[in-house]
Design an enzyme around this catalytic site. Sequence first.
Site, PDB file in Angstrom:
ATOM      1  N   SER A 221       0.860  -1.257  -0.072  1.00  0.00           N
ATOM      2  CA  SER A 221      -0.097   0.061   0.018  1.00  0.00           C
ATOM      3  C   SER A 221       0.930   1.419   0.218  1.00  0.00           C
ATOM      4  CB  SER A 221      -1.142   0.007   1.116  1.00  0.00           C
ATOM      5  OG  SER A 221      -2.089   0.968   1.138  1.00  0.00           O
ATOM      6  N   GLU A 336      -9.447  -5.343  -3.901  1.00  0.00           N
ATOM      7  CA  GLU A 336      -8.810  -4.135  -3.324  1.00  0.00           C
ATOM      8  C   GLU A 336      -9.966  -3.089  -2.851  1.00  0.00           C
ATOM      9  OE1 GLU A 336      -5.853  -3.928  -2.476  1.00  0.00           O
ATOM     10  OE2 GLU A 336      -4.385  -5.012  -4.062  1.00  0.00           O
ATOM     11  N   HIS A 437      -7.735  -5.690   0.356  1.00  0.00           N
ATOM     12  CA  HIS A 437      -6.519  -4.831   0.419  1.00  0.00           C
ATOM     13  C   HIS A 437      -5.702  -5.152   1.768  1.00  0.00           C
ATOM     14  CE1 HIS A 437      -4.003  -1.519  -0.388  1.00  0.00           C
ATOM     15  NE2 HIS A 437      -4.215  -0.893   0.817  1.00  0.00           N
TER      16      HIS A 437
END
Length: 530
Positions: A221, A336, A437
């Site tokens: 990320s 995600e 995610h």
Amino acid sequence: MLTAFKRIPRTLPLLAIALITAPASSSDAPPTVNIAAGTLSGIHDARTGLDEFKGIPYATPPVGPLRWKPPQPVATWTGTRQADRFGPRCMQSPIYSDMVFRSNGVSEDCLYLNVWTPAHGANAKLPVLVYFYGGGFSAGDGSEPRYDGASLAQRGIVTVTVNYRLDVFGFLALPELAAESPEHATGNYGLLDQNAALRWVKRNIAAFGGDPNQVTIGGESAGSMSVSAQMASPLSKGLMQRAIGESGAMLGNLKPRPRALAERQGKDFERQVGAHSLVQLRAMDAQALLKAADKKDVPEFRPTIDGYFLPRSPEAIYQAGEQAHIPLLVGSNSQEGYYTALLDDKTPTLANYHAAMNKQFGAHAAEALKLYPASNEAEVKASATTYEGDQFIAFATWRWMNVHRQTGQAPVYYYYFVQPRPAKRDGSAGPDAGSVHSGEIEYALGNLAGNTVFAWTDADHRVSDLMQDYWANFIKTGNPNGAGMPEWPATASKDGGLLRQVIGVDTHVTVDRNAARAEFLQRTDPNAHL
């Protein structure tokens, strides 16, 4: 630009993690290393056979007059410094419910790193992984159990996690800060911290058995975005030989702020907190600054095209082939984002989906609906989930992969992680529909056992073992492949798409044909001109 980071914590179900970690067992004679700043004493973990050194300072505490200054060299010490516990995490608010920390509280004095090593002495010349945590540049810490370095270290890798400044402390930009800078730069203090940590590794990692000329940088990320930026920065060239990016890049719709915008936002913040000078800002209480920065009407503090660390946008640097020419392992996950974010929690009907896409794209909505098609409720959920994942972070990751593939003069290994996390142990939730995610972190770094929220299955452990092997092979050689493993080819054009490795229970090569989606998002990005 980075508005997605603000949106995700409110729209995705972030799952709390309860982690049980037993203390490392120590031998009678703790391991010691001699580094440039002095002698360190760590911990020998008899269960893993590793030596661990935690809370190592890599820069002077950025406090007082050093607040919003580039990291300064750490002061030397005499005697032996204990490196047996994590240092404080950088200033941050508790905004992500899936973060669990083992650090010693929160502080501006936070520039510490941690080392796990299988070597019991210097000069073993083992490959090195330096990993940057995620958290939207607003949260995260090198002590999080999901980033624990022990499992990869047991595969013969010296593993390092790094703290870097966050939020207003890491990314405030002001004309006054540029004026006092020898490089006339402002912002990006968190990225400069990462660079300082890489320079520390270059100078000191041999003492832990690592090879300073075999360093891989990795992250997830915001950590993956950081990797893309370190590869783009002229300050970091030569400090790493390989890179791993898990869901995120500073290209596409996640490019850094232009400096003029960042400085305007910084001046607005300065006025909001009632400061009239840098002296006053630096004298303000850290918690008060953090509280002010967290107000809803304050733009997020994020990386900037500062003219120094980033002389131009990463997009331009990669397009010109001026990034580090090193192998890249990069990819994203199957979930995600989630359809509820696009539909604002409305029923997933065709009418609601079309209305939402019209709101997003206006005159481009018909084209968007061809790329994200739906003819029933199930397809609305699937296409809206795909779109939200693309818009949040998968598109920027694709952009990084594709431009580096074209200009980076090194192999790119592109993955799609599909393994959903299983049901929770307490029965409160079933398995995820896809890989959410951050859902790959425990698999890739070998930390399923540290996360006791989920009822991990034998299949999860098999996927984790394979993923760790891919990651470890890449860290060691620049190629994830190994004997007895599903072959993972470098990304190349084939049958109208690009080769991509699907990683899950059924790990296999596929032909990814998502270029049209990515090119559409690139063309319609409202911030494409920035």
